[in-house]
Design an enzyme around this catalytic site. Structure first.
Site, PDB file in Angstrom:
ATOM      1  N   PHE A 113     -19.057 -47.920 -19.712  1.00 17.43           N
ATOM      2  CA  PHE A 113     -19.802 -48.924 -18.949  1.00 17.43           C
ATOM      3  C   PHE A 113     -19.739 -50.248 -19.708  1.00 17.43           C
ATOM      4  CE2 PHE A 113     -23.767 -50.947 -17.505  1.00 17.43           C
ATOM      5  CZ  PHE A 113     -23.646 -50.798 -16.135  1.00 17.43           C
ATOM      6  N   ASP A 184     -23.315 -41.724 -25.200  1.00 20.70           N
ATOM      7  CA  ASP A 184     -24.151 -42.305 -24.163  1.00 20.70           C
ATOM      8  C   ASP A 184     -24.305 -41.273 -23.046  1.00 20.70           C
ATOM      9  OD1 ASP A 184     -25.277 -43.692 -22.026  1.00 20.70           O
ATOM     10  OD2 ASP A 184     -24.475 -45.606 -22.747  1.00 20.70           O
ATOM     11  N   ARG A 356     -19.052 -44.444  -4.307  1.00 16.43           N
ATOM     12  CA  ARG A 356     -19.632 -43.481  -5.252  1.00 16.43           C
ATOM     13  C   ARG A 356     -20.835 -42.765  -4.630  1.00 16.43           C
ATOM     14  NH1 ARG A 356     -22.123 -45.443 -10.994  1.00 16.43           N
ATOM     15  NH2 ARG A 356     -23.550 -46.504  -9.578  1.00 16.43           N
TER      16      ARG A 356
END
Ligand code: PLP
Length: 397
Positions: A113, A184, A356
Site C-alpha cells: 500500500f 502489515d 474489488r
C-alpha cells in the site's frame, strides 16, 4: 464452531444493501452505539478528567491490544492500540532498522500500500543518503531477502488483488539472513488466521477499521515480539510511551515492553466503539471464518465468471493464495462499480482497473453473494455502467 447467523445479527446494515466493502470500512456493530453513548454520557459527561482513572481510559490501549492479539496469534501483553496505521508503520520500521545497525536497505514490494512506502521514504530521508528503500515485484521478494537487507516491510495481503504472501516462509528466510521483519496486517487481521508468535514475526502493525469493524478512524495496532520488547526504540517518543509519564521528566526513558510504543493521548471515544466491535469476535473461530470466507469467494468467482465475460480475475485463483477479497479487472471498472453502488451492491475501485469485493462471513451469506452476482451480471450485460455520471470520478474511490 461459529454461528454466523448470530454475528450477522450483531451488525447494522442499511435495508437492501449488500456490503462487499468490509475490507475498506467494516459496518457498524449494533452494540457500538450504546457503548459510545455510555463512553460520552456516563464516562466523559459524569467523570470528566477523573475518567482517566475511574473508567479505565488509560489502560484501554493495552486492553484492546490484547483483544486484537488473540486474533493474530500474539503473545499476551505485546500488542498496543493507538494512532493510525501509517504512524505505526513508521514506528515499527524505525525501531526495526535500529536493530540492524550495519545494514541500510529496507525491502518492500510493488504490491504494498503506498502509504507504507511513503512512510519508509520519509524515514529514509531522515536516516540519510546511505539508506535505501528497495522495491521488487511481489513474486521476487523471497529471493530478494539477503544478508544485505536490514528490514522487510511487507503487507501480507495485497490491497488490490488479495494476493497473500507466505508469512511463515518469508519470516523464516528473513530470520536466517539476519533480517528483521515488519508485517502489515491491514487486510489480514479479522480476515484470516494469523500466527505472529508461531511464525516468529518481529514486528506487526494493522488497522482496526477494516475487517475488525472499529469504525471510521479507529486506531491502529502494533505488535513487538517479546524478544525485542525491551530493546526496540519507538522513535516517536511521546510522553505516554515514557516509563513514568506523570513524573514529567525532561528526558525520555522508554516504558517497559509494548507500553513504549504508545505515543500520546488515546482516542477514548473511538476506542469505545472498537471495544464493542471486538465483542463480536469473542466466539469467532478463525479457522471456521477462513473456511466460510473461501466458500463465499469461490462462489462469487464462479458466478461472475459464468455471467460476466468482460471481467478478468485479478486475484490468485488458488484460494489459499488469497486473503478475503476478490478482484476483477475491467477497463471501465470505475463506472461499473458506480453502477453497482447505485444498485445497492457496495464494492470499490482501485486504479487503474480493479473492481474489488470483500467477503466477510460475519455478516455476508451465500444469498448475498448470489444476489450481487445477479446484479453485476445485469449491469454488465446491459452496459448499465456506460453513462457519463457513472464515469465521473469522486474524491474517494
Ligand atoms: C488501509 C491501509 C493503510 C491505511 O493507513 P492509515 O494510516 O490508517 O490511513 C495503510 N497500509 C495498508 C497496507 C493498508 O491496507
Amino acid at each position: 464452531m461459529t454461528d454466523f447467523t448470530a454475528t450477522r445479527d450483531a451488525f447494522h446494515l442499511p435495508d437492501g444493501m449488500i456490503y462487499l466493502d468490509g475490507n475498506s470500512l467494516g459496518p457498524l456493530p449494533k452494540r457500538a452505539v450504546a457503548r459510545v453513548a455510555a463512553a460520552m454520557q456516563d464516562e466523559w459527561g459524569e467523570h470528566l478528567i477523573k475518567g482517566w482513572n475511574a473508567c479505565g481510559w488509560m489502560d484501554m490501549p493495552a486492553r484492546l491490544g490484547d483483544r486484537i492479539g488473540r486474533l493474530i496469534g500474539a503473545e499476551e501483553g505485546h500488542v498496543v492500540v493507538g494512532d493510525t496505521l501509517s504512524i505505526k508503520v513508521y514506528q515499527a520500521l524505525a525501531a526495526a532498522i535500529k536493530l540492524t545497525p550495519d545494514r541500510r536497505v529496507i525491502l518492500s514490494d510493488t504490491g504494498n500500500f503506498p502509504s507504507d512506502l511513503y512512510m519508509a521514504e520519509g524515514l529514509i530521508s531522515l536516516l540519510g543518503p546511505d539508506y535505501e528503500l528497495r522495491l521488487v515485484e511481489p513474486e521476487e521478494i523471497e529471493a530478494a531477502i539477503t544478508d544485505e537487507i536490514a528490514v522487510t516491510l511487507v503487507t501480507e495481503i495485497d490491497y488490490r488483488t488479495g494476493r497473500k504472501h507466505d508469512m511463515a516462509a518469508l519470516t523464516a528466510k528473513a530470520q536466517a539472513a539476519g533480517v528483521v521483519t515488519v508485517w502489515d496486517l491491514a487486510h489480514s487481521a479479522g480476515a484470516l488466521p494469523v500466527d505472529l508468535a508461531g511464525v516468529q514475526a518481529d514486528f506487526a502493525v494493522g488497522c482496526t477499521y477494516k475487517y475488525l469493524n472499529g469504525g471510521p478512524g479507529a486506531p491502529a495496532f502494533i505488535y513487538v515480539a517479546p524478544r525485542h520488547a525491551d530493546t526496540a526504540l519507538p522513535a516517536l517518543s511521546g510522553w505516554l510511551g515514557h516509563d513514568s509519564p506523570f513524573a514529567f521528566d525532561l528526558g525520555y526513558t522508554p516504558g517497559a515492553g509494548i507500553a513504549r510504543m504508545r505515543v500520546g493521548t488515546p482516542p477514548v471515544v473511538q476506542m469505545a466503539a472498537l471495544d464493542a466491535a471486538l465483542d463480536v469476535w469473542e466466539d469467532v473461530d478463525m479457522q471456521a471464518l477462513r473456511a466460510q470466507s473461501i466458500a463465499l469467494s469461490e462462489r462469487f468467482i464462479a458466478g461472475v465468471e459464468a455471467t460476466c465475460p468482460d471481467l478478468t480475475l485479478a486475484s490468485p485463483r488458488n484460494p489459499e493464495a488469497r486473503g478475503s477479497q476478490v478482484s476483477f479487472r475491467f477497463a471501465d471498472g470505475y463506472a461499473a462499480i458506480q453502477a453497482l453502488i447505485a444498485h445497492d451492491v457496495i464494492g470499490d475501485f482501485r486504479a487503474p482497473d480493479i473492481m474489488r469485493f470483500g467477503f466477510t462471513p460475519l455478516y455476508l451469506g451465500e444469498d448475498d453473494v448470489d444476489a450481487s452476482v445477479d446484479i453485476l451480471a445485469r449491469i454488465m450485460r446491459n452496459r448499465l455502467w456506460d453513462t457519463p455520471n457513472f464515469k465521473q470520478r469522486k474524491a474517494v474511490t
